[in-house]
Design a protein around this motif. Sequence first.
Motif, short mmCIF file in Angstrom:
data_model
loop_
_atom_site.label_atom_id
_atom_site.label_comp_id
_atom_site.label_asym_id
_atom_site.label_seq_id
_atom_site.Cartn_x
_atom_site.Cartn_y
_atom_site.Cartn_z
N GLU A 6 0.88 -0.73 0.10
CA GLU A 6 0.20 0.25 -0.23
C GLU A 6 0.85 1.44 0.10
O GLU A 6 1.50 1.18 -0.56
CB GLU A 6 -0.93 -0.04 1.07
CG GLU A 6 -2.28 -1.04 1.19
CD GLU A 6 -2.70 -1.21 0.15
OE1 GLU A 6 -3.33 0.12 -0.12
OE2 GLU A 6 -3.45 -1.51 -0.64
N ASN A 7 0.10 1.90 1.11
CA ASN A 7 1.24 3.47 0.71
C ASN A 7 2.74 3.52 1.48
O ASN A 7 3.47 4.37 0.09
CB ASN A 7 0.73 4.51 1.83
CG ASN A 7 -0.60 4.68 1.95
OD1 ASN A 7 -1.04 4.90 1.28
ND2 ASN A 7 -1.72 5.08 2.70
N ASP A 8 3.80 2.81 2.09
CA ASP A 8 4.70 2.34 1.80
C ASP A 8 5.40 2.05 0.64
O ASP A 8 6.20 2.83 0.00
CB ASP A 8 5.02 1.33 2.67
CG ASP A 8 5.25 1.60 4.32
OD1 ASP A 8 4.52 3.21 4.76
OD2 ASP A 8 5.04 0.28 4.70
N LEU A 9 4.81 0.65 -0.25
CA LEU A 9 4.97 1.28 -1.78
C LEU A 9 5.02 2.04 -2.50
O LEU A 9 6.15 2.35 -3.57
CB LEU A 9 4.60 -0.25 -2.36
CG LEU A 9 4.71 -0.85 -3.59
CD1 LEU A 9 5.75 -1.17 -3.03
CD2 LEU A 9 3.99 -2.47 -3.70
N LYS A 10 3.81 2.68 -2.62
CA LYS A 10 3.74 3.99 -3.11
C LYS A 10 4.73 4.87 -3.43
O LYS A 10 5.13 5.49 -3.93
CB LYS A 10 2.03 4.04 -3.63
CG LYS A 10 1.13 3.16 -3.15
CD LYS A 10 -0.01 3.53 -3.19
CE LYS A 10 -1.49 2.66 -3.67
NZ LYS A 10 -2.94 2.96 -3.45
N ARG A 11 4.43 5.26 -2.06
CA ARG A 11 5.76 6.38 -1.14
C ARG A 11 7.46 5.63 -2.46
O ARG A 11 7.77 6.68 -2.69
CB ARG A 11 5.86 6.51 0.04
CG ARG A 11 6.46 7.69 -0.14
CD ARG A 11 6.61 7.78 2.24
NE ARG A 11 4.32 7.90 2.24
CZ ARG A 11 4.60 7.17 3.52
NH1 ARG A 11 5.38 5.52 3.77
NH2 ARG A 11 3.29 6.59 3.86
N GLU A 12 7.84 4.62 -1.70
CA GLU A 12 8.55 4.04 -2.76
C GLU A 12 8.56 4.07 -3.97
O GLU A 12 9.84 5.12 -4.47
CB GLU A 12 8.85 2.70 -2.14
CG GLU A 12 10.49 2.54 -2.24
CD GLU A 12 10.91 0.98 -1.99
OE1 GLU A 12 11.85 0.12 -2.88
OE2 GLU A 12 10.05 0.44 -1.08
N LYS A 13 8.06 4.07 -4.82
CA LYS A 13 7.92 4.00 -6.01
C LYS A 13 7.86 5.51 -6.87
O LYS A 13 8.56 5.67 -7.45
CB LYS A 13 6.58 3.05 -5.96
CG LYS A 13 6.23 3.15 -8.59
CD LYS A 13 5.59 2.11 -8.40
CE LYS A 13 5.12 1.47 -9.83
NZ LYS A 13 4.05 0.70 -9.51
N SER A 14 7.45 5.80 -6.01
CA SER A 14 6.79 7.76 -6.05
C SER A 14 8.67 8.44 -6.22
O SER A 14 8.79 9.45 -7.26
CB SER A 14 5.93 8.25 -5.42
OG SER A 14 6.32 8.86 -4.61
N GLY A 15 8.82 8.08 -4.96
CA GLY A 15 10.57 8.92 -4.99
C GLY A 15 10.97 8.01 -6.30
O GLY A 15 12.36 8.82 -6.18
N HIS A 16 11.28 6.76 -6.66
CA HIS A 16 12.33 6.54 -7.66
C HIS A 16 12.29 6.96 -8.85
O HIS A 16 12.63 7.79 -9.16
CB HIS A 16 12.21 5.08 -8.10
CG HIS A 16 12.53 4.13 -6.33
ND1 HIS A 16 13.67 4.04 -6.18
CD2 HIS A 16 11.86 3.16 -6.13
CE1 HIS A 16 14.20 3.52 -5.36
NE2 HIS A 16 12.70 2.24 -5.30
N ILE A 17 10.97 7.48 -9.18
CA ILE A 17 10.63 8.23 -10.37
C ILE A 17 11.19 9.81 -9.89
O ILE A 17 11.76 10.42 -10.96
CB ILE A 17 8.92 8.25 -10.82
CG1 ILE A 17 8.38 7.09 -10.99
CG2 ILE A 17 8.68 9.53 -11.42
CD1 ILE A 17 6.92 6.63 -11.02
N ILE A 18 10.68 10.50 -8.54
CA ILE A 18 11.61 11.51 -9.24
C ILE A 18 13.16 12.10 -8.39
O ILE A 18 13.25 12.63 -9.12
CB ILE A 18 11.13 11.99 -6.67
CG1 ILE A 18 9.18 12.09 -6.99
CG2 ILE A 18 11.55 13.52 -6.62
CD1 ILE A 18 9.13 12.20 -6.24
#
Length: 117
Positions: A69-81
Amino acid sequence: MATVNIAGVNIPSDKKVPYALMYIYGIGKTRAFFICKSLNIDENSRTKDLSEDQLTNIRNFIDENYKTENDLKREKSGHIISLKSIRCYRGLRHLANLPVRGQRTNSNAETRRKGII
């Protein structure tokens, strides 16, 4: 018991356990069946038939072993950033709202390029 809450997601109680676990972001079919197998839960049983101990075991197993959920989504968006900030090719494609993985843009990718043209 109408719905069961696991990892912050209300999963349906009338579905079989592995398919109900797939409602959690970050858990697909293979992981769901692996979780059932490792916790000795029958794959054909329904979520509403699980005991509280089994539900607690599932919650603990998922929390200890997987990002969801949120941990995975946050990590994924951090990689894109980070891709955008180092200005690599993939990051530039993200910035331009174009397909990132080498797809054609001449005749396809209309939904990805929707607001550009």
